[in-house]
Design an enzyme around this catalytic site. Structure first.
Site, PDB file in Angstrom:
ATOM      1  N   HIS A 138     -30.401  23.198 -46.438  1.00  0.00           N
ATOM      2  CA  HIS A 138     -29.108  23.020 -45.752  1.00  0.00           C
ATOM      3  C   HIS A 138     -28.989  21.688 -44.999  1.00  0.00           C
ATOM      4  O   HIS A 138     -28.494  21.640 -43.873  1.00  0.00           O
ATOM      5  CB  HIS A 138     -28.871  24.182 -44.776  1.00  0.00           C
ATOM      6  CG  HIS A 138     -28.653  25.503 -45.458  1.00  0.00           C
ATOM      7  ND1 HIS A 138     -28.170  25.644 -46.731  1.00  0.00           N
ATOM      8  CD2 HIS A 138     -28.839  26.789 -44.999  1.00  0.00           C
ATOM      9  CE1 HIS A 138     -28.079  26.919 -47.042  1.00  0.00           C
ATOM     10  NE2 HIS A 138     -28.488  27.642 -46.020  1.00  0.00           N
ATOM     11  N   HIS A 210     -21.006  28.367 -44.269  1.00  0.00           N
ATOM     12  CA  HIS A 210     -22.027  29.404 -44.109  1.00  0.00           C
ATOM     13  C   HIS A 210     -21.550  30.552 -43.212  1.00  0.00           C
ATOM     14  O   HIS A 210     -22.274  31.006 -42.326  1.00  0.00           O
ATOM     15  CB  HIS A 210     -23.301  28.762 -43.541  1.00  0.00           C
ATOM     16  CG  HIS A 210     -24.571  29.440 -43.936  1.00  0.00           C
ATOM     17  ND1 HIS A 210     -24.916  30.691 -43.503  1.00  0.00           N
ATOM     18  CD2 HIS A 210     -25.581  29.041 -44.737  1.00  0.00           C
ATOM     19  CE1 HIS A 210     -26.092  31.019 -43.998  1.00  0.00           C
ATOM     20  NE2 HIS A 210     -26.510  30.027 -44.757  1.00  0.00           N
ATOM     21  N   GLU A 341     -21.845  31.967 -50.323  1.00  0.00           N
ATOM     22  CA  GLU A 341     -21.736  30.508 -50.196  1.00  0.00           C
ATOM     23  C   GLU A 341     -21.421  29.897 -51.557  1.00  0.00           C
ATOM     24  O   GLU A 341     -22.243  29.961 -52.469  1.00  0.00           O
ATOM     25  CB  GLU A 341     -23.056  29.937 -49.675  1.00  0.00           C
ATOM     26  CG  GLU A 341     -23.493  30.505 -48.342  1.00  0.00           C
ATOM     27  CD  GLU A 341     -25.009  30.441 -48.163  1.00  0.00           C
ATOM     28  OE1 GLU A 341     -25.573  29.339 -48.192  1.00  0.00           O
ATOM     29  OE2 GLU A 341     -25.623  31.505 -48.013  1.00  0.00           O
TER      30      GLU A 341
HETATM   31  C1  BGC Z   1     -30.231  30.823 -47.574  1.00  0.00           C
HETATM   32  C2  BGC Z   1     -31.324  31.638 -46.934  1.00  0.00           C
HETATM   33  C3  BGC Z   1     -31.528  31.126 -45.567  1.00  0.00           C
HETATM   34  C4  BGC Z   1     -30.247  31.241 -44.807  1.00  0.00           C
HETATM   35  C5  BGC Z   1     -30.403  30.713 -43.437  1.00  0.00           C
HETATM   36  C6  BGC Z   1     -29.003  30.978 -46.765  1.00  0.00           C
HETATM   37  O1  BGC Z   1     -27.999  30.197 -47.286  1.00  0.00           O
HETATM   38  O2  BGC Z   1     -30.008  31.201 -48.889  1.00  0.00           O
HETATM   39  O3  BGC Z   1     -32.512  31.556 -47.676  1.00  0.00           O
HETATM   40  O4  BGC Z   1     -32.535  31.812 -44.898  1.00  0.00           O
HETATM   41  O5  BGC Z   1     -29.248  30.535 -45.461  1.00  0.00           O
HETATM   42  O6  BGC Z   1     -29.445  31.233 -42.695  1.00  0.00           O
END
Ligand code: BGC
Length: 376
Positions: A138, A210, A341
Site C-alpha cells: 500500500h 481502502h 478494493e
Molecule cells: C490487504 C491485507 C492487509 C490490509 C491492511 C488489505 O488491502 O490485502 O493483506 O493486511 O489491507 O489493512
C-alpha cells in the site's frame, strides 16, 4: 497503462467541470443548503487538515478528510429508516494518526503488495520501502493514506477534488506523480471516485480506496453473515507472503466461487487466514461495470461496486483483532468489516503476464470506481 477511453474522457471532462464550478463563485449558491461543508480537524506536517461533509438530496452524508483522502463515515438509512455509519472510521484525527490499517484511505502509489519490495523497469532496479515483512504494501511507510492532500470542494455539487504531488523517489518510486482524486456523492446514493495521474518518469501506479464496510452499521456484528457476489471466474492464488504465484485459477465450486451470492462465513474456514485475495473480474467492456454486490439482511442494505479496473481485492478483515476501538469505544474485532478494493493485480510490476500498471510520461492514468449503498 490500459484504461478506459471514451469513459475516461467523459470523466476527465466532468472533473474539469466540477473544478471550474468550484473556483467560480456561484451567485445562486445557498449556504444553508450547501452540498459540501467543512470544519478544521487538525494539523499534520504543518498543513491544515479539514473534515468535509458531503450531503445529497436524500440526506445521505459522507465525511471525507484531506488527510489521506480518508472516508471517515457514510451515514445511510437501513430498512427502518434508521441512519448509521456503514464504514469503519473515527470522529477525530487522532484516531488516524495512531495508524489504523488504512481505514477509508486513498492508497498509493501502488495499492496492494509488490514482492520483495522491488521491481525493474528496463535495466533499472528500484528498491521500495519494505513495510510488510519483505514486501512493499500500500505505498510504503508513508503512503498516500498518511499525507495531507490539497482539497477543493465544489460550490454546487456534493463533490470534493483532492490533489497531491508525489515526489520523484518518494518511498522508492521513480517520477514526480501528479494525482487527482475526485469524490462525488450523487443523488443516487453513490460515492463516485475518479482517479487520474500523470508522471515525468515511467512508474507503476495502482490507486484504490481502502474503505471497510459493515452494512449493519454496528461493529458488534461481524460481516460473516453478509452475502457477497463477485463477477469473477478466476482469482490470483498467493504464496505465504500474500504475493500472487502468477496463476489465474478458476474459482469454480471452491470457497472463492462467489459467482452466485454466498454468505462470507459459509466457506471462510476453507481459506487459511481468511479471504485476502485478488479476483480477476469478468469484464465485457472497459467501462464502469457492476463487479460485486454485498448485502446484509439485518439492515436490509446492499453495497454495489462498479469499476473500470480489472481486479478486486476481497479482504475479510482478518488482521483486525479488537485492539483498535471505534469512536463509540467498541473494539473492532476480526471480521468486523471487509474491504472490496478495486485495483490492478498485486505484484503486477513483477508479473509481465498481468495487465500492465506502468504509466509513462505523456500518458494519463484514469480509473473510476463507484460504491452505491441502497436498500435491497
Ligand atoms: C490487504 C491485507 C492487509 C490490509 C491492511 C488489505 O488491502 O490485502 O493483506 O493486511 O489491507 O489493512
Amino acid at each position: 497503462m490500459k484504461t478506459t477511453k471514451l469513459l475516461a474522457f467523459l470523466v476527465a471532462a466532468n472533473s474539469l467541470l466540477i473544478a471550474c464550478n468550484s473556483s467560480s463563485s456561484s451567485s445562486t449558491a445557498d449556504t444553508s443548503t450547501k452540498a459540501v461543508t467543512s470544519m478544521h480537524w487538525g494539523n499534520v506536517d504543518g498543513k491544515d487538515v479539514k473534515l468535509y461533509t458531503l450531503t445529497n438530496k436524500n440526506g445521505v452524508e459522507i465525511k471525507i478528510s484531506n488527510y489521506g483522502g480518508i472516508v471517515t463515515s457514510w451515514m445511510t438509512p437501513d430498512k427502518n429508516g434508521k441512519k448509521s455509519n456503514v464504514v469503519l472510521g473515527f470522529d477525530s484525527l487522532s484516531g488516524y494518526l495512531a495508524k489504523p490499517p488504512y481505514f477509508g484511505a486513498i492508497i498509493g502509489r501502488y495499492g496492494n503488495r509488490i514482492g520483495n519490495a522491488t521491481f525493474k523497469i528496463d535495466t533499472t532496479t528500484y528498491q521500495l520501502a519494505a513495510n510488510d515483512g519483505k514486501q512493499h504494501l500500500h505505498g510504503g511507510n508513508k503512503g498516500y493514506d498518511k499525507v495531507v492532500w490539497e482539497a477543493q470542494p465544489s460550490d454546487s455539487t456534493a463533490s470534493l477534488m483532492l490533489t497531491y504531488l508525489s515526489k520523484d523517489g518518494e518511498e522508492g518510486y521513480p517520477g514526480n506523480l501528479s494525482i487527482t482524486v475526485v469524490y462525488t456523492l450523487t443523488d443516487a446514493d453513490e460515492l463516485l471516485m475518479e482517479y487520474s495521474a500523470e508522471t515525468d518518469k515511467t512508474t507503476p501506479v495502482n490507486l484504490t480506496n481502502h474503505s471497510y464496510f459493515n452494512l449493519t452499521g454496528d461493529v458488534a456484528n461481524t460481516i460473516l453473515g453478509h452475502q457477497l457476489q463477485v463477477h469473477a471466474d478466476k482469482y490470483t492464488p498467493v504464496d505465504a507472503g500474500l504475493i500472487p504465484t502468477g496463476e489465474l485459477k478458476a474459482v469454480k465450486d471452491g470457497p472463492f466461487d462467489f459467482l452466485q451470492p454466498h454468505h462470507i462465513g459459509e466457506r471462510i474456514a476453507q481459506v487459511p487466514g481468511g479471504y485476502d485475495h485478488n479476483f480477476v473480474l469478468n469484464r465485457t467492456t472497459a467501462n464502469l461495470e457492476l463487479v460485486a454486490t454485498l448485502s446484509d439482511s439485518i439492515s436490509g442494505r446492499k453495497l454495489e461496486v462498479y469499476t473500470t479496473e480489472p481486479g478486486l481485492q476481497f479482504y475479510s478483515g482478518n488482521f483486525l483483532d479488537g485492539s483498535i476501538k471505534n469512536s463509540s469505544g467498541k473494539p473492532i474485532q476480526q471480521y468486523a468489516a471487509l474491504c472490496l478494493e478495486t485495483q490492478h493485480f498485486p505484484d503486477s510490476p513483477n508479473k509481465p503476464a498481468f495487465p500492465s500498471t506502468l504509466l509513462k510520461p505523456g500518458e494519463k492514468y484514469t480509473t473510476v470506481t463507484k460504491y452505491k449503498v441502497s436498500l435491497q
